[in-house]
Scaffold this motif. Sequence first.
Motif, PDB file in Angstrom:
ATOM      1  N   LEU A 150     -25.084  -7.990 -21.871  1.00  0.00           N
ATOM      2  CA  LEU A 150     -25.833  -7.315 -20.807  1.00  0.00           C
ATOM      3  C   LEU A 150     -24.886  -6.582 -19.860  1.00  0.00           C
ATOM      4  O   LEU A 150     -25.177  -5.467 -19.421  1.00  0.00           O
ATOM      5  CB  LEU A 150     -26.669  -8.344 -20.032  1.00  0.00           C
ATOM      6  CG  LEU A 150     -27.450  -7.813 -18.829  1.00  0.00           C
ATOM      7  CD1 LEU A 150     -28.432  -6.722 -19.240  1.00  0.00           C
ATOM      8  CD2 LEU A 150     -28.177  -8.968 -18.127  1.00  0.00           C
ATOM      9  N   ILE A 151     -23.751  -7.214 -19.561  1.00  0.00           N
ATOM     10  CA  ILE A 151     -22.763  -6.578 -18.683  1.00  0.00           C
ATOM     11  C   ILE A 151     -22.263  -5.279 -19.316  1.00  0.00           C
ATOM     12  O   ILE A 151     -22.165  -4.237 -18.648  1.00  0.00           O
ATOM     13  CB  ILE A 151     -21.570  -7.526 -18.422  1.00  0.00           C
ATOM     14  CG1 ILE A 151     -22.016  -8.755 -17.627  1.00  0.00           C
ATOM     15  CG2 ILE A 151     -20.446  -6.790 -17.690  1.00  0.00           C
ATOM     16  CD1 ILE A 151     -22.434  -8.499 -16.221  1.00  0.00           C
ATOM     17  N   GLN A 152     -21.945  -5.336 -20.602  1.00  0.00           N
ATOM     18  CA  GLN A 152     -21.433  -4.156 -21.310  1.00  0.00           C
ATOM     19  C   GLN A 152     -22.476  -3.044 -21.334  1.00  0.00           C
ATOM     20  O   GLN A 152     -22.148  -1.867 -21.118  1.00  0.00           O
ATOM     21  CB  GLN A 152     -21.032  -4.547 -22.725  1.00  0.00           C
ATOM     22  CG  GLN A 152     -20.251  -3.488 -23.473  1.00  0.00           C
ATOM     23  CD  GLN A 152     -19.657  -4.038 -24.758  1.00  0.00           C
ATOM     24  OE1 GLN A 152     -20.190  -4.944 -25.376  1.00  0.00           O
ATOM     25  NE2 GLN A 152     -18.516  -3.491 -25.165  1.00  0.00           N
TER      26      GLN A 152
ATOM     27  N   LEU B 267     -22.717  -1.527 -17.863  1.00  0.00           N
ATOM     28  CA  LEU B 267     -21.562  -0.682 -17.553  1.00  0.00           C
ATOM     29  C   LEU B 267     -21.656   0.681 -18.227  1.00  0.00           C
ATOM     30  O   LEU B 267     -20.909   1.608 -17.888  1.00  0.00           O
ATOM     31  CB  LEU B 267     -20.267  -1.382 -17.971  1.00  0.00           C
ATOM     32  CG  LEU B 267     -19.864  -2.587 -17.105  1.00  0.00           C
ATOM     33  CD1 LEU B 267     -18.655  -3.289 -17.713  1.00  0.00           C
ATOM     34  CD2 LEU B 267     -19.573  -2.146 -15.671  1.00  0.00           C
ATOM     35  N   GLY B 268     -22.577   0.815 -19.177  1.00  0.00           N
ATOM     36  CA  GLY B 268     -22.824   2.110 -19.800  1.00  0.00           C
ATOM     37  C   GLY B 268     -23.517   3.079 -18.862  1.00  0.00           C
ATOM     38  O   GLY B 268     -23.491   4.295 -19.085  1.00  0.00           O
ATOM     39  N   TYR B 269     -24.145   2.570 -17.813  1.00  0.00           N
ATOM     40  CA  TYR B 269     -24.727   3.429 -16.792  1.00  0.00           C
ATOM     41  C   TYR B 269     -23.609   3.959 -15.896  1.00  0.00           C
ATOM     42  O   TYR B 269     -22.606   3.283 -15.663  1.00  0.00           O
ATOM     43  CB  TYR B 269     -25.718   2.650 -15.916  1.00  0.00           C
ATOM     44  CG  TYR B 269     -26.945   2.146 -16.627  1.00  0.00           C
ATOM     45  CD1 TYR B 269     -27.835   3.014 -17.234  1.00  0.00           C
ATOM     46  CD2 TYR B 269     -27.233   0.780 -16.664  1.00  0.00           C
ATOM     47  CE1 TYR B 269     -28.981   2.549 -17.882  1.00  0.00           C
ATOM     48  CE2 TYR B 269     -28.367   0.299 -17.292  1.00  0.00           C
ATOM     49  CZ  TYR B 269     -29.236   1.187 -17.903  1.00  0.00           C
ATOM     50  OH  TYR B 269     -30.352   0.719 -18.533  1.00  0.00           O
ATOM     51  N   SER B 270     -23.795   5.147 -15.379  1.00  0.00           N
ATOM     52  CA  SER B 270     -22.785   5.705 -14.474  1.00  0.00           C
ATOM     53  C   SER B 270     -22.692   4.900 -13.185  1.00  0.00           C
ATOM     54  O   SER B 270     -21.646   4.875 -12.532  1.00  0.00           O
ATOM     55  CB  SER B 270     -23.123   7.173 -14.150  1.00  0.00           C
ATOM     56  OG  SER B 270     -24.402   7.282 -13.537  1.00  0.00           O
ATOM     57  N   ASN B 271     -23.775   4.228 -12.821  1.00  0.00           N
ATOM     58  CA  ASN B 271     -23.791   3.374 -11.634  1.00  0.00           C
ATOM     59  C   ASN B 271     -23.802   1.896 -12.013  1.00  0.00           C
ATOM     60  O   ASN B 271     -24.272   1.046 -11.243  1.00  0.00           O
ATOM     61  CB  ASN B 271     -24.996   3.701 -10.748  1.00  0.00           C
ATOM     62  CG  ASN B 271     -26.329   3.506 -11.476  1.00  0.00           C
ATOM     63  OD1 ASN B 271     -26.384   3.511 -12.703  1.00  0.00           O
ATOM     64  ND2 ASN B 271     -27.395   3.347 -10.715  1.00  0.00           N
TER      65      ASN B 271
END
Length: 230
Positions: free
Chosen positions: A101-103, A106-110
Amino acid sequence: MNQHLDTTFGHSTANAVSRNRVLRNTYWLLALSMIPTVLGAWLGVQFNFSLFAGSPMIGFVLFLAIAFGFFYAIEKTKNSGLGVVVLLGFTFFMGLMLSRLIQYTLGYSNGGALIMTAFGGTAVIFGAMATIATVSKRDFSGMGKWLFVGVLVILVAAVANMFLQMPVLQLVISTIAIGIFSAYILYDVQQVVNGGETNYISATLSIYLDVYNVFVNLLSLLGILGGNRD
């Protein structure tokens, strides 16, 4: 008569001291458990760890097998120092499970901001629920069976959504889960405060799972509502 009152007062004071000690040890161990959780999540992201890479159902069954193996081991060792080690091992494993879920977030720009917002929100919820559990005179023990039923419903819905992949259903699941596990924090902390739970390792496990699930579902909710792929 005075001797009887002194004895009663002495027992009451001793019980209060014991409960406070359990609560204090629980909070310390809960704080300590965040270290292997963060480490597990970081390593999971670095090595792209996922139990669900192949079949989601097989991954889910494997997760349950490992988790319940830890639960059994913690129960068997909760009265010794080894119980702390086993609990921290479990929190490391849960950190690994969190890494997917963290990974994704982190794919979002925010993504970084979403993670910090989820962390802050979880801390606020924990602080509020723990405070209510400590200062309120109301007995919340009757909530237990209803909360358990709610968790079972969420679990069934989550398994179904592994195959359905419906964002709206995930939104509903996460929203309800935040409410249920927030209430569980209230319930589990008051169990310690009222003397219903006298083992700080068992208490830490229960409250850790509550906090973990609030964070996971809050982060999922923030990702659905505020994630930016630009």
